[in-house]
Design an enzyme around this catalytic site. Structure first.
Site, PDB file in Angstrom:
ATOM      1  N   THR A 209       0.948  -1.230   0.010  1.00  0.00           N
ATOM      2  CA  THR A 209      -0.013   0.004  -0.038  1.00  0.00           C
ATOM      3  C   THR A 209       0.812   1.280  -0.098  1.00  0.00           C
ATOM      4  O   THR A 209       0.540   2.428  -0.793  1.00  0.00           O
ATOM      5  CB  THR A 209      -1.078   0.044   1.254  1.00  0.00           C
ATOM      6  OG1 THR A 209      -0.245  -0.271   2.523  1.00  0.00           O
ATOM      7  CG2 THR A 209      -2.302  -1.081   1.117  1.00  0.00           C
ATOM      8  N   CYS A 211       4.050   1.879  -0.863  1.00  0.00           N
ATOM      9  CA  CYS A 211       4.661   1.683  -2.165  1.00  0.00           C
ATOM     10  C   CYS A 211       3.695   2.386  -3.266  1.00  0.00           C
ATOM     11  O   CYS A 211       4.130   3.331  -4.088  1.00  0.00           O
ATOM     12  CB  CYS A 211       5.365   0.557  -2.660  1.00  0.00           C
ATOM     13  SG  CYS A 211       6.657  -0.027  -1.315  1.00  0.00           S
TER      14      CYS A 211
END
Length: 301
Positions: A209, A211
């Protein structure tokens, strides 16, 4: 034929494909950008954790960066896993004159709780990398490591954002996904607050999430969106990717970038925003960053 926005990620590799360089490039493709990469580390990683990590040399990182930037060029940069003081300092130096928006995701702990940032690299992140950031995107674990503040509520998010802004990023996005209730994030430049709220989906498959969100912000900035607009669209994108997340292996599966490629409606417009002006908060003087990074003209301070 038009050239898509060019976005560079400087981050580690996730062999399981859920986070790191792999999640960054999937996000960029799904949002219509041309993604490029500078690899900083190789990890042996799957749905249950990180089994090993091997850092690349500073020379290798520098060579990859120059190869891409000097020939192809970039319109935004996103940084992720930089595990040592040397790598942080090297990347910060490279970004000193890049002249495009920089999104700093100060990755320190994996989704499974594995440490990805050495303790002695924290000062380099605070004093070398954060001043290069157009937007910094820490989660609450990273906030605690960088500021010493344990955030338990929204007022704590505000205090943490103020402390992070003192290190020099132009904007800070404090991600409150670890708090109970709605998934709330605070975007602020110290004078305006954007509270971004989205429903919390009953889905534990959320690997990647952070990244994904940071990469989506970078794509928006490469397209010329103002920071609040880029962050708002990124929040909608990752919310839908979380909803579509799928089991993979025996642990925490990845978010699903395929929802965008399939054209699924998902929850792509489900987040809502609360905007407030606030008086400037007294803080230590920030370093002079003139010329060190460039945000999109709308909304630049």
């Amino acid at each position: 034929m038009s050239t898509p926005p060019r976005v560079l990620t400087i981050a580690g590799s996730d062999s399981g494909g859920g986070a790191g360089i792999q999640a960054d490039l999937k996000t960029m493709l799904a949002l219509g950008a041309h993604g490029m990469s500078v690899l900083t580390a190789v990890t042996a990683q799957n749905s249950v954790g990180v089994q090993g990590a091997w850092e690349l040399s500073e020379d290798a990182v520098r060579a990859q960066y120059r190869s891409v930037v000097d020939d192809i060029g970039v319109q935004a940069v996103k940084t992720g896993m930089l595990s040592s003081p040397g790598l942080v300092t090297t990347v910060a130096g490279l970004l000193a004159d890049v002249g495009v928006p920089v999104v700093v995701d100060p990755v320190s702990v994996s989704k499974h709780g594995d440490r990805l940032l050495a303790d002695d690299a924290l000062d380099a992140v605070r004093n070398r990398l954060l001043p290069r950031a157009t937007v910094a995107t820490p989660n609450l674990d990273e906030v605690a490591q960088l500021t010493g503040l344990k955030v338990t509520d929204e007022e704590g998010m505000r205090r943490a954002a103020d402390r992070l802004l003192a290190y020099g990023p132009r904007w800070v996005l404090v991600k409150g996904g670890h708090l109970p209730g709605e998934a709330v994030d605070l975007l602020t430049d110290g004078t305006a607050e954007h509270w971004l709220r989205a429903p919390r989906h009953d889905n534990r498959h959320t690997h990647g999430t952070g990244c994904t969100l940071a990469s989506a912000v970078a794509v928006g900035l490469a397209e010329g969106l103002a920071v609040p607009d880029a962050v708002r669209r990124a929040k909608d994108y990752v919310t839908a990717a979380i909803e579509a997340g799928f089991p993979l292996g025996s642990g925490i599966g990845p978010v699903d970038h395929g929802w965008a490629l399939r054209g699924d409606a998902g929850t792509a417009s489900a987040s809502r925003e609360e905007f407030t002006d606030r008086p400037p908060v007294p803080a230590p003087s920030r370093p002079d960053r003139s010329g060190s990074d460039v945000t999109c003209a709308p909304g630049r301070r």
